[in-house]
Motif scaffolding. Structure first.
Motif, PDB file in Angstrom:
ATOM      1  N   LEU A   1      15.531 -31.824 -44.701  1.00 28.86           N
ATOM      2  CA  LEU A   1      14.370 -31.923 -45.580  1.00 28.86           C
ATOM      3  C   LEU A   1      14.423 -30.819 -46.579  1.00 28.86           C
ATOM      4  O   LEU A   1      14.359 -30.948 -47.754  1.00 28.86           O
ATOM      5  N   ALA A   2      15.135 -29.741 -46.109  1.00 31.01           N
ATOM      6  CA  ALA A   2      15.380 -28.417 -47.012  1.00 31.01           C
ATOM      7  C   ALA A   2      16.615 -28.706 -47.714  1.00 31.01           C
ATOM      8  O   ALA A   2      16.520 -28.534 -49.238  1.00 31.01           O
TER       9      ALA A   2
ATOM     10  N   ALA B   1      16.733 -40.723 -45.947  1.00 34.03           N
ATOM     11  CA  ALA B   1      16.999 -40.555 -44.570  1.00 34.03           C
ATOM     12  C   ALA B   1      16.186 -39.420 -44.005  1.00 34.03           C
ATOM     13  O   ALA B   1      16.009 -39.351 -43.012  1.00 34.03           O
ATOM     14  N   THR B   2      15.859 -38.306 -44.864  1.00 35.45           N
ATOM     15  CA  THR B   2      15.184 -37.125 -44.209  1.00 35.45           C
ATOM     16  C   THR B   2      13.584 -37.642 -43.999  1.00 35.45           C
ATOM     17  O   THR B   2      13.253 -37.401 -42.954  1.00 35.45           O
ATOM     18  N   LYS B   3      13.245 -38.334 -44.924  1.00 36.83           N
ATOM     19  CA  LYS B   3      11.803 -38.853 -44.541  1.00 36.83           C
ATOM     20  C   LYS B   3      11.737 -39.828 -43.171  1.00 36.83           C
ATOM     21  O   LYS B   3      10.916 -39.616 -42.759  1.00 36.83           O
ATOM     22  N   ASP B   4      12.916 -40.606 -43.458  1.00 37.62           N
ATOM     23  CA  ASP B   4      12.871 -41.401 -41.881  1.00 37.62           C
ATOM     24  C   ASP B   4      12.993 -40.530 -40.696  1.00 37.62           C
ATOM     25  O   ASP B   4      12.262 -40.734 -39.661  1.00 37.62           O
ATOM     26  N   ALA B   5      13.833 -39.381 -40.658  1.00 33.81           N
ATOM     27  CA  ALA B   5      14.185 -38.568 -39.578  1.00 33.81           C
ATOM     28  C   ALA B   5      12.707 -37.932 -39.424  1.00 33.81           C
ATOM     29  O   ALA B   5      12.444 -37.410 -38.182  1.00 33.81           O
ATOM     30  N   VAL B   6      12.181 -37.306 -40.316  1.00 31.71           N
ATOM     31  CA  VAL B   6      10.720 -36.653 -40.029  1.00 31.71           C
ATOM     32  C   VAL B   6       9.687 -37.426 -39.306  1.00 31.71           C
ATOM     33  O   VAL B   6       8.957 -37.181 -38.469  1.00 31.71           O
ATOM     34  N   ALA B   7       9.681 -38.741 -39.987  1.00 28.42           N
ATOM     35  CA  ALA B   7       8.662 -39.758 -39.504  1.00 28.42           C
ATOM     36  C   ALA B   7       9.334 -40.040 -38.067  1.00 28.42           C
ATOM     37  O   ALA B   7       8.238 -40.186 -37.137  1.00 28.42           O
ATOM     38  N   LYS B   8      10.292 -40.298 -37.608  1.00 29.89           N
ATOM     39  CA  LYS B   8      10.792 -40.527 -36.263  1.00 29.89           C
ATOM     40  C   LYS B   8      10.325 -39.275 -35.219  1.00 29.89           C
ATOM     41  O   LYS B   8       9.783 -39.565 -34.355  1.00 29.89           O
ATOM     42  N   ALA B   9      10.640 -37.994 -35.672  1.00 26.25           N
ATOM     43  CA  ALA B   9      10.430 -36.842 -35.153  1.00 26.25           C
ATOM     44  C   ALA B   9       8.890 -36.869 -34.846  1.00 26.25           C
ATOM     45  O   ALA B   9       8.305 -36.402 -33.972  1.00 26.25           O
ATOM     46  N   ALA B  10       8.150 -37.186 -35.947  1.00 30.41           N
ATOM     47  CA  ALA B  10       6.598 -36.894 -35.715  1.00 30.41           C
ATOM     48  C   ALA B  10       6.152 -38.018 -34.714  1.00 30.41           C
ATOM     49  O   ALA B  10       5.191 -37.886 -33.931  1.00 30.41           O
ATOM     50  N   ALA B  11       6.862 -39.240 -35.061  1.00 34.20           N
ATOM     51  CA  ALA B  11       6.155 -40.161 -33.736  1.00 34.20           C
ATOM     52  C   ALA B  11       6.721 -39.717 -32.524  1.00 34.20           C
ATOM     53  O   ALA B  11       5.953 -40.210 -31.411  1.00 34.20           O
ATOM     54  N   VAL B  12       7.903 -39.341 -32.248  1.00 33.08           N
ATOM     55  CA  VAL B  12       8.196 -38.630 -30.970  1.00 33.08           C
ATOM     56  C   VAL B  12       7.220 -37.796 -30.521  1.00 33.08           C
ATOM     57  O   VAL B  12       6.871 -37.838 -29.131  1.00 33.08           O
TER      58      VAL B  12
ATOM     59  N   GLY C   1      16.629 -31.745 -32.468  1.00 32.28           N
ATOM     60  CA  GLY C   1      16.414 -32.661 -33.360  1.00 32.28           C
ATOM     61  C   GLY C   1      15.529 -32.328 -34.646  1.00 32.28           C
ATOM     62  O   GLY C   1      15.484 -32.736 -35.576  1.00 32.28           O
ATOM     63  N   ALA C   2      14.314 -31.521 -34.054  1.00 30.08           N
ATOM     64  CA  ALA C   2      13.186 -31.094 -35.069  1.00 30.08           C
ATOM     65  C   ALA C   2      13.952 -30.094 -36.195  1.00 30.08           C
ATOM     66  O   ALA C   2      13.615 -29.996 -37.185  1.00 30.08           O
ATOM     67  N   TRP C   3      14.822 -29.123 -35.706  1.00 35.63           N
ATOM     68  CA  TRP C   3      15.581 -28.295 -36.468  1.00 35.63           C
ATOM     69  C   TRP C   3      16.557 -29.058 -37.415  1.00 35.63           C
ATOM     70  O   TRP C   3      16.808 -28.663 -38.712  1.00 35.63           O
TER      71      TRP C   3
END
Length: 111
Positions: free
Chosen positions: A73-74, A33-44, A65-67
């Motif tokens: 991730l932490a 879930a964290t990797k998906d969230a980070v990928a989505k934030a990077a795409a945005v 959202g980034a925080w």
């Protein structure tokens, strides 16, 4: 005596290995879930950087959202660290069992 140390160490290693594997499997969903969230934030972030006019129109970046993604991730890294510690402890007990078994064999050969 060395046989008892060997068997106790092997049992402890097996228990810790199983606990580490179970913990790793249980925390895998959080990591996914964290990797998906980070990928989505990077795409945005990438899409807003491509077009300067879009960035000016939005006039804001989703810092919340980034925080949240960083906090997730932490959390995932913390869980993976626990799994890694359990697996390393399992290997340490296997090393103790190997040393005890070797010492027992050497003692039997000498006497």
């Amino acid at each position: 005596m060395t046989d008892m140390v060997t068997w106790v160490s092997l049992v402890a290693a097996a228990i810790l290995f199983i606990l580490g594997a179970v913990d790793l499997v249980m925390s895998w969903g959080t990591t996914k879930a964290t990797k998906d969230a980070v990928a989505k934030a990077a795409a945005v972030a990438e899409s807003t950087n491509e077009n300067a006019t879009t960035l000016q129109e939005q006039s804001a970046v989703d810092f919340k959202g980034a925080w949240e993604a960083l906090a997730a991730l932490a959390t995932a890294i913390k869980d993976l660290d626990r799994s890694a510690r359990l697996l390393v402890l399992s290997l340490a007990f296997l090393a103790v069992a190997a040393v005890a078994a070797g010492a027992g064999e050497i003692a039997a050969a000498v006497s």
